[in-house]
Structure formats: structure tokens, C-alpha cells
Scaffold this motif. Structure first.
Motif, PDB file in Angstrom:
ATOM      1  N   THR A  36       0.761  -4.247  12.597  1.00  0.00           N
ATOM      2  CA  THR A  36       0.407  -5.167  11.517  1.00  0.00           C
ATOM      3  C   THR A  36       0.500  -4.417  10.201  1.00  0.00           C
ATOM      4  O   THR A  36      -0.063  -3.332  10.044  1.00  0.00           O
ATOM      5  CB  THR A  36      -1.016  -5.709  11.698  1.00  0.00           C
ATOM      6  OG1 THR A  36      -1.123  -6.347  12.974  1.00  0.00           O
ATOM      7  CG2 THR A  36      -1.356  -6.700  10.596  1.00  0.00           C
ATOM      8  N   GLU A  37       1.209  -5.006   9.241  1.00  0.00           N
ATOM      9  CA  GLU A  37       1.337  -4.363   7.939  1.00  0.00           C
ATOM     10  C   GLU A  37       0.010  -4.500   7.181  1.00  0.00           C
ATOM     11  O   GLU A  37      -0.646  -5.544   7.223  1.00  0.00           O
ATOM     12  CB  GLU A  37       2.477  -4.994   7.138  1.00  0.00           C
ATOM     13  CG  GLU A  37       2.746  -4.266   5.837  1.00  0.00           C
ATOM     14  CD  GLU A  37       3.965  -4.804   5.107  1.00  0.00           C
ATOM     15  OE1 GLU A  37       4.388  -4.160   4.122  1.00  0.00           O
ATOM     16  OE2 GLU A  37       4.482  -5.856   5.531  1.00  0.00           O
ATOM     17  N   ILE A  38      -0.360  -3.424   6.505  1.00  0.00           N
ATOM     18  CA  ILE A  38      -1.627  -3.398   5.778  1.00  0.00           C
ATOM     19  C   ILE A  38      -1.419  -2.715   4.438  1.00  0.00           C
ATOM     20  O   ILE A  38      -0.573  -1.820   4.302  1.00  0.00           O
ATOM     21  CB  ILE A  38      -2.714  -2.653   6.606  1.00  0.00           C
ATOM     22  CG1 ILE A  38      -4.090  -2.833   5.965  1.00  0.00           C
ATOM     23  CG2 ILE A  38      -2.352  -1.179   6.781  1.00  0.00           C
ATOM     24  CD1 ILE A  38      -5.217  -2.280   6.844  1.00  0.00           C
ATOM     25  N   SER A  39      -2.121  -3.163   3.453  1.00  0.00           N
ATOM     26  CA  SER A  39      -2.006  -2.550   2.131  1.00  0.00           C
ATOM     27  C   SER A  39      -2.843  -1.273   2.077  1.00  0.00           C
ATOM     28  O   SER A  39      -3.726  -1.030   2.911  1.00  0.00           O
ATOM     29  CB  SER A  39      -2.464  -3.526   1.046  1.00  0.00           C
ATOM     30  OG  SER A  39      -3.850  -3.819   1.209  1.00  0.00           O
ATOM     31  N   TRP A  40      -2.595  -0.449   1.055  1.00  0.00           N
ATOM     32  CA  TRP A  40      -3.338   0.813   0.944  1.00  0.00           C
ATOM     33  C   TRP A  40      -4.810   0.566   0.670  1.00  0.00           C
ATOM     34  O   TRP A  40      -5.667   1.256   1.243  1.00  0.00           O
ATOM     35  CB  TRP A  40      -2.725   1.688  -0.155  1.00  0.00           C
ATOM     36  CG  TRP A  40      -3.573   2.931  -0.396  1.00  0.00           C
ATOM     37  CD1 TRP A  40      -4.500   3.145  -1.359  1.00  0.00           C
ATOM     38  CD2 TRP A  40      -3.586   4.094   0.424  1.00  0.00           C
ATOM     39  NE1 TRP A  40      -5.100   4.373  -1.230  1.00  0.00           N
ATOM     40  CE2 TRP A  40      -4.541   4.979  -0.116  1.00  0.00           C
ATOM     41  CE3 TRP A  40      -2.887   4.486   1.574  1.00  0.00           C
ATOM     42  CZ2 TRP A  40      -4.828   6.234   0.419  1.00  0.00           C
ATOM     43  CZ3 TRP A  40      -3.174   5.733   2.113  1.00  0.00           C
ATOM     44  CH2 TRP A  40      -4.118   6.583   1.538  1.00  0.00           C
ATOM     45  N   ALA A  41      -5.149  -0.396  -0.148  1.00  0.00           N
ATOM     46  CA  ALA A  41      -6.565  -0.651  -0.485  1.00  0.00           C
ATOM     47  C   ALA A  41      -7.336  -1.049   0.764  1.00  0.00           C
ATOM     48  O   ALA A  41      -8.458  -0.538   1.013  1.00  0.00           O
ATOM     49  CB  ALA A  41      -6.644  -1.746  -1.551  1.00  0.00           C
ATOM     50  N   LYS A  42      -6.781  -1.969   1.582  1.00  0.00           N
ATOM     51  CA  LYS A  42      -7.474  -2.385   2.799  1.00  0.00           C
ATOM     52  C   LYS A  42      -7.535  -1.243   3.806  1.00  0.00           C
ATOM     53  O   LYS A  42      -8.511  -1.099   4.541  1.00  0.00           O
ATOM     54  CB  LYS A  42      -6.777  -3.599   3.403  1.00  0.00           C
ATOM     55  CG  LYS A  42      -6.950  -4.876   2.578  1.00  0.00           C
ATOM     56  CD  LYS A  42      -6.340  -6.065   3.305  1.00  0.00           C
ATOM     57  CE  LYS A  42      -6.568  -7.352   2.514  1.00  0.00           C
ATOM     58  NZ  LYS A  42      -6.003  -8.521   3.216  1.00  0.00           N
ATOM     59  N   PHE A  43      -6.446  -0.463   3.865  1.00  0.00           N
ATOM     60  CA  PHE A  43      -6.447   0.669   4.778  1.00  0.00           C
ATOM     61  C   PHE A  43      -7.556   1.669   4.417  1.00  0.00           C
ATOM     62  O   PHE A  43      -8.294   2.138   5.285  1.00  0.00           O
ATOM     63  CB  PHE A  43      -5.089   1.368   4.726  1.00  0.00           C
ATOM     64  CG  PHE A  43      -5.092   2.728   5.380  1.00  0.00           C
ATOM     65  CD1 PHE A  43      -5.198   2.870   6.757  1.00  0.00           C
ATOM     66  CD2 PHE A  43      -5.023   3.898   4.608  1.00  0.00           C
ATOM     67  CE1 PHE A  43      -5.213   4.124   7.345  1.00  0.00           C
ATOM     68  CE2 PHE A  43      -5.038   5.143   5.196  1.00  0.00           C
ATOM     69  CZ  PHE A  43      -5.125   5.257   6.575  1.00  0.00           C
ATOM     70  N   GLU A  44      -7.683   1.912   3.141  1.00  0.00           N
ATOM     71  CA  GLU A  44      -8.705   2.884   2.708  1.00  0.00           C
ATOM     72  C   GLU A  44     -10.110   2.340   2.942  1.00  0.00           C
ATOM     73  O   GLU A  44     -11.010   3.087   3.356  1.00  0.00           O
ATOM     74  CB  GLU A  44      -8.497   3.203   1.229  1.00  0.00           C
ATOM     75  CG  GLU A  44      -9.443   4.286   0.694  1.00  0.00           C
ATOM     76  CD  GLU A  44      -9.172   4.605  -0.755  1.00  0.00           C
ATOM     77  OE1 GLU A  44      -9.841   5.535  -1.277  1.00  0.00           O
ATOM     78  OE2 GLU A  44      -8.294   3.939  -1.381  1.00  0.00           O
ATOM     79  N   GLU A  45     -10.320   1.063   2.708  1.00  0.00           N
ATOM     80  CA  GLU A  45     -11.657   0.471   2.805  1.00  0.00           C
ATOM     81  C   GLU A  45     -12.045   0.122   4.227  1.00  0.00           C
ATOM     82  O   GLU A  45     -13.191   0.385   4.643  1.00  0.00           O
ATOM     83  CB  GLU A  45     -11.691  -0.786   1.924  1.00  0.00           C
ATOM     84  CG  GLU A  45     -13.045  -1.483   1.950  1.00  0.00           C
ATOM     85  CD  GLU A  45     -13.054  -2.735   1.076  1.00  0.00           C
ATOM     86  OE1 GLU A  45     -14.057  -3.478   1.114  1.00  0.00           O
ATOM     87  OE2 GLU A  45     -12.040  -2.987   0.375  1.00  0.00           O
ATOM     88  N   ASN A  46     -11.123  -0.444   5.025  1.00  0.00           N
ATOM     89  CA  ASN A  46     -11.479  -0.980   6.335  1.00  0.00           C
ATOM     90  C   ASN A  46     -11.138  -0.064   7.501  1.00  0.00           C
ATOM     91  O   ASN A  46     -11.666  -0.244   8.592  1.00  0.00           O
ATOM     92  CB  ASN A  46     -10.758  -2.323   6.564  1.00  0.00           C
ATOM     93  CG  ASN A  46     -11.151  -3.366   5.531  1.00  0.00           C
ATOM     94  OD1 ASN A  46     -12.249  -3.301   4.967  1.00  0.00           O
ATOM     95  ND2 ASN A  46     -10.241  -4.317   5.265  1.00  0.00           N
ATOM     96  N   VAL A  47     -10.221   0.872   7.312  1.00  0.00           N
ATOM     97  CA  VAL A  47      -9.815   1.710   8.431  1.00  0.00           C
ATOM     98  C   VAL A  47     -10.206   3.178   8.192  1.00  0.00           C
ATOM     99  O   VAL A  47     -10.881   3.804   9.019  1.00  0.00           O
ATOM    100  CB  VAL A  47      -8.291   1.593   8.669  1.00  0.00           C
ATOM    101  CG1 VAL A  47      -7.884   2.450   9.866  1.00  0.00           C
ATOM    102  CG2 VAL A  47      -7.905   0.136   8.906  1.00  0.00           C
ATOM    103  N   LEU A  48      -9.764   3.705   7.065  1.00  0.00           N
ATOM    104  CA  LEU A  48     -10.027   5.120   6.810  1.00  0.00           C
ATOM    105  C   LEU A  48     -11.504   5.404   6.628  1.00  0.00           C
ATOM    106  O   LEU A  48     -12.023   6.409   7.138  1.00  0.00           O
ATOM    107  CB  LEU A  48      -9.229   5.549   5.559  1.00  0.00           C
ATOM    108  CG  LEU A  48      -9.252   7.046   5.237  1.00  0.00           C
ATOM    109  CD1 LEU A  48      -8.603   7.832   6.382  1.00  0.00           C
ATOM    110  CD2 LEU A  48      -8.511   7.324   3.934  1.00  0.00           C
TER     111      LEU A  48
END
Length: 635
Positions: A36-48
């Protein structure tokens, strides 16, 4: 494995299997299809930020694949990428499209520095072959290749090794092999005794060559059949195919000509190659003027000289340096004037057989051939039919017989009668009767006097053909007609020309005398008269002022000249003499009608009453024609 009709094995299933494999491989080999493609902001907030990243793989410096830790795959936060995915444990689970590796590394380093409690993430770099990109252009190319393979197999039509691309220059003649009985024989060729004798000699040479060769005679290489349309040229060739007993190759001249340069010449070579392999044989080229036109100035305006190269190859095959033993060429045309002189010379076409329009006796024989399949009444007079059809070709006679049978069938008759043949003849000559065509009483009266004028003038002039009947029933494009029985002349004198012109002008002269006004109904007559007058003056040399000079060109060369073959002064003189000739004939016609005005009035009124006047009625009204002509001559 059974063979397909086109010569190859059934391998279409292989194409479908290959296409299915390509699609399956493209899906399986593409890991991003499961991510699933994800933006950097969501990646930083929800995953990282949740310390769920196990590793990151940067592919071809364009895509960053994100793999989650196995113990976090059951979290509610990541259900969107794990539910319903069989390979959810393998990953990747997310991916980010990066602008550059340096920018991505910088953002990842700053994010990890702001989260001291997060484990350091392992970042790897890989270079992979992008099969999707390769297949994106290979697949359309493969589809195009498969399409052309399919089309070429369909067009090949031969064995497994045939390829239409290599057969493009091959000829495709219709072949009658030895032992194959043709539908036509010399018994079906009625009339044409001299022409049939010439062709039968060629057939006899093929059957009994020793009769001629022992005396040192050589068989003609080519026979040219020349004649008007419908005189039996193609029928003669079919009869040769049925009688010769040797392989017979038949092609039309237009089949050699293509838009591609060199194809025509190649087909000529291939045709003669096939004929030589089965020698002795006969080659028939119908309508040879399609490729045998004279090579001259007119070809200079054509960018494609395909026709000329085809003719050159044909000339070489007929009489070149190579041997051509055992192959006889038959050709047919109705335009010998346009053929190249090199094609007509002895050694190529040694014999020129002219098929003329049949005489009365020959027409009787032709009627006999075409009447065989018809169920005839006892009142059918073949002699009368032959007499009433002068100038008819064999094709015209066949058409009359067929039309008569159709007319009889339309009337629910059990036999074809003489009247059916008369109606068929009238229909072939003048067209279909149009009794439903609405004509005003005034127009009908004009037509009646017009046709009566033709009849009265022709009745009193000795050099006009015998009148059979007069009708004011619309037929074809004409509103009325006068039917004649033409005599079979070989030459026409000046007095005969003048009488015919007067007869043609009789309708217009009658309108002027009766109504003191002229109409447009004489258009066809005036066209015929004008052409005939110009022919008399400029072709036959029948004018006293111009003298015995003819501008007729039998070779057809003048057709290529934009101007006229005479000066402006001569053109003016020709126009003047033509005008004088027609005017003189018109005044003579008016004088004759004024002398017989009473007969003109009676005949016109009779036409208005019964619409059709036969010869018997004409004789009752105008008297016996021979007696009238003698009486007028005595005056």
C-alpha cells in the motif's frame, strides 16, 4: 495430433497459455502489487512513531519498500495491509516513492533523532529488473506479431511451407487439366465458321503434331481474337479448353497489374513457367489490352510504369531469347487499335482472327444454340427472329432468348411464343415499356406528330430502312419510337446518308409544320444527325467543297494529341459544310412532309387512338412502300 485446415498444427492453445503465464508472472513478480502506498507524513506518524518498522529496502533509487515487524502484524493499526492478504508476513507492506536517496536518508535520520526511543532502522539498497516495464512494451509487440502470424497463415492457403509474402508475385490462373471436360465445345460456337476453322487447326496441331511437323511447319505461337463485344471471343477460348485435351491456363489481363512495381512482370514469368512445365499447353489472356497498350507519349505522364514493364516481360516470354516450345497463347480484345505494335507482329501473335457481327444465317445458327434449353411453341419462327435482329451480337441474341423466357414465365405460359420474342427484342433495343408514365394530352399530341413525321419521311425515301412499327408508348428514356429493319450493308453511299439524315429530321420538321413551334424532343435525333454529318465531311470525304480528304485515324494516335489534325481555317470550313448539309436535308424534309401533310395528319391521329401502329396499318394508310417510292421517283 490432427492437422488444422491451413496446414499447421493446432498451437493456438500455446498462445493462450503463454499469455496467461505472462499475466500471472507479472502479478506474482511484482511485490508492489501487494503493498500500500503511503505518504511520508503518515509513515512518520502512524508507522515509524510506533516502532513497527523492521527494515526498509530502497529499490532502484526510486521506491522505498517498508517491511513491518512480524509481532506487529496483528495490531489494529495495520489491519488495512494484512487482512485478506495471504503473503502478509512476507511484505513489503507499504512503499514510498522517493525523489532522491539523499533526501530520503536525510528525512529518515531527522525523524529517528526526534524519536530517541525508536530502534534504528536497517536501510538496504537493491537494483531489480523491472519486468512490468519490459512486458509493457513486449506484450503489445507480441500481440502484433501473433496477429500477423495468424493473418499470414489464413492468407497462405497452401501447405505448411507456403508464405503469401513470397507468393505475392505468383500468378493464379484458372487451370483446366487434361481430362477435365469444359462446359463449352465447338458445337456451342454457332456461326463464326472461318474463325472456328482457324482455331480448330491450332487444336488439331496439339492433338496430331506429326501431321504438320513432317512438312516442316511450325505451330503458331500466338492467336489474337479480335472483335466487337459479345461476338464470342471468350466462348471460343472456352471451346478450345474443352476440345484441346491439354492443360489450359486462363487469366484476365487486369490480373497482372498491381500497384506494386514488378509484380505484373513476375506474374507473367510465373504463368509461362507453369505453362512450360506442363507443355504442350495453352495460355489464354482475356482483355489483353489491360497490359498490352501501346508504349508511347501517354506513359510519360504516369509515375508508375508497372503496365509497361509487364508488357515488356510478356513480349520477352512470347518471342525472346528463351525457348517457348509447346506453349500457345490465345488472347482476346475488342480494342486492337490501342495494342502495342511489337505485340502484334508475327513471331508473337502470328494469327489475328477477326470475329465480326454475325450475318443472318449465322444469327439463325446462334438462335438455334440458345433456343435448345427453352420450351418453345410451334409458332416460333427462327428465320423471322434472325431477320429481325440485324447487327445483334451473339450475346445480344442470348439475352433476347433469356428475356423471352422470362416474359413467358411472367405471363404464366407453358411455352415461349413468338410474341414473347418480339417483346423481348423491343425491350432489349428500346428498354422497358413505361405505360404508367404520365404525359399531358398536349405532349402526347406533339410526340404523335413527331413520330408520324419520322414514319412518313422514311416511308417515301427509298434509301431508308424498312419501317416495322411506330409507337408513342414511353420506353426507357424516350417518349416514342419508330422501329426499322436495317439492311445489312457493307458500304453506304452519299444518297443513303442523306436519306437517313432526312428521316432523322422528320420528327422536328413535323413539329414545325403542324404547331409552328419546335420542342426539345428532337435532341437524340439532332445529336445523331450532327455526328453523321461530321463523319460524312471529315472522315468519308463526301463533301464537294472539301473534297476527298479524310481525317480519320485508324491507328488511334490522334487521341493522344490535344489539338485537331487540321488548321483553324479547315475547321471553320468543315463546320460550314456540315451546317449547309444539315440545313439542306432539313429543307428537303419539310418539303416532303408538306407534300404528304394529309398522310401525316392521319397517321398522327391513328397513333393517338391506338398508340402503336404496325406495318399492316402503315400500308393501309400510306400505301405500299415500293409503289410510293416509284411514284415519287416518276414525279
Amino acid at each position: 495430433m490432427p492437422k488444422r485446415p491451413y496446414g499447421g498444427y493446432g498451437i493456438s492453445w500455446f498462445y493462450w497459455l503463454l499469455l496467461g503465464f505472462i499475466l500471472f508472472f507479472s502479478i506474482v513478480s511484482n511485490p508492489l502489487g501487494r503493498a500500500t502506498e503511503i505518504s511520508w507524513a503518515k509513515f512518520e506518524e502512524n508507522v515509524l512513531a510506533k516502532n513497527a518498522v523492521e527494515r526498509i529496502v530502497v529499490v532502484n533509487k526510486e521506491i522505498a519498500e517498508i517491511y513491518l515487524k512480524k509481532d506487529r502484524l496483528d495490531d489494529e493499526d495495520f489491519k488495512e495491509v494484512t487482512d485478506g492478504v495471504l503473503t502478509s508476513e512476507i511484505g513489503p507492506h507499504y512503499y514510498i516513492t522517493i525523489g532522491s536517496v539523499e533526501s530520503f536518508e536525510g528525512k529518515l535520520q531527522r525523524a529517528q533523532e526526534g524519536m530517541p526511543d525508536i530502534e534504528k532502522i536497517d536501510v538496504r539498497y537493491e537494483n531489480r529488473t523491472n519486468w512490468i516495464t519490459i512486458f509493457s512494451w513486449l506484450l503489445p509487440l507480441g500481440i502484433i506479431i501473433l496477429f500477423w502470424v495468424y493473418m499470414l497463415r489464413r492468407m497462405g492457403g497452401g501447405g505448411a511451407g507456403s508464405n503469401p509474402l513470397f507468393n505475392f508475385g505468383k500468378s493464379a490462373p484458372r487451370i483446366s487439366e487434361k481430362g477435365t471436360k469444359s462446359s463449352a465445345t465447338f458445337k456451342d460456337v454457332a456461326g463464326l465458321k472461318e474463325a472456328k476453322a482457324e482455331v480448330m487447326e491450332v487444336v488439331d496441331f496439339l492433338k496430331n503434331p506429326e501431321t504438320y511437323t513432317k512438312l516442316g511447319a511450325k505451330i503458331p505461337k500466338g492467336v489474337m481474337l479480335v472483335g466487337p463485344p459479345g461476338t464470342g471471343k471468350t466462348l471460343m477460348a472456352k471451346a478450345v479448353a474443352g476440345e484441346a485435351g491439354v492443360p489450359f491456363f486462363s487469366m484476365s489481363g487486369s490480373e497482372f497489374v498491381e500497384m506494386f512495381v514488378g509484380v505484373g512482370a513476375s506474374r507473367v514469368r510465373d504463368l509461362f513457367k507453369k505453362a512450360k512445365e506442363k507443355a504442350p499447353s495453352i495460355v489464354f489472356i482475356d482483355e489483353i489490352d489491360a497490359v498490352g497498350r501501346s508504349r508511347g507519349k501517354i506513359n510519360a505522364f504516369q509515375a508508375n510504369d508497372e503496365r509497361e514493364s509487364t508488357l515488356n516481360q510478356l513480349l520477352t516470354e512470347l518471342d525472346g531469347f528463351g525457348p517457348n516450345t509447346g506453349v500457345i497463347v490465345l488472347a482476346a480484345t475488342n480494342r486492337p487499335d490501342v495494342l502495342d505494335k511489337a505485340l502484334l507482329r508475327p513471331g508473337r501473335f502470328d494469327r489475328h482472327i477477326y470475329l465480326e457481327l454475325p450475318t443472318k444465317e449465322e444469327r439463325k445458327e446462334i438462335f438455334g444454340v440458345h433456343l435448345r434449353p427453352l420450351k418453345l411453341s410451334e409458332n416460333v419462327d427462327v428465320d423471322l427472329l434472325a431477320k429481325l435482329s440485324p447487327g445483334f451480337s451473339g450475346a445480344d441474341i442470348a439475352n433476347i432468348c433469356n428475356e423471352a423466357a422470362l416474359i413467358a414465365a411472367r405471363k404464366k405460359k407453358s411455352e415461349v411464343e413468338q410474341q414473347d420474342f418480339m417483346e423481348a427484342r423491343d425491350r432489349v433495343i428500346g428498354g422497358l415499356e413505361r405505360k404508367s408514365k404520365i404525359i399531358s394530352p398536349k405532349e402526347k399530341e406533339i410526340v404523335a406528330y413527331h413520330e408520324a413525321g419520322h414514319a412518313v419521311v422514311s416511308w417515301h425515301l427509298k434509301n431508308v430502312d424498312s419501317l416495322v412499327k411506330v409507337s408513342i408508348i414511353p420506353r426507357g428514356k424516350s417518349l416514342g419510337s419508330a422501329w426499322y429493319l436495317p439492311e445489312e450493308r457493307q458500304i453506304v453511299t452519299k444518297s443513303q446518308f442523306m436519306d437517313q439524315i432526312c428521316a432523322s429530321l422528320g420528327g422536328r420538321a413535323a413539329e414545325e409544320i403542324i404547331f409552328d413551334e419546335i420542342s426539345s424532343g428532337a435532341l437524340d435525333d439532332l445529336e445523331k444527325v450532327t455526328k453523321q454529318a461530321y463523319t460524312m465531311v471529315s472522315y468519308y470525304g463526301l463533301d464537294e467543297e472539301i473534297g476527298p480528304i479524310s481525317y480519320y485515324d485508324s491507328t488511334g494516335q490522334n487521341e493522344r494529341i490535344l489539338g485537331k489534325p487540321y488548321s483553324e481555317e479547315m475547321a471553320k470550313l468543315i463546320d460550314k459544310e456540315v451546317q449547309n448539309l444539315v440545313t439542306t436535308a432539313y429543307e428537303r424534309t419539310k418539303t416532303l412532309l408538306l407534300d404528304h401533310r394529309e398522310e401525316l395528319e392521319k397517321l398522327a391521329q391513328l397513333l393517338l387512338r391506338q398508340e402503336v401502329v404496325d406495318k399492316e396499318d402503315l400500308e393501309k394508310l400510306l400505301g405500299k412502300r415500293s409503289e410510293k417510292i416509284l411514284a415519287d421517283g416518276a414525279k
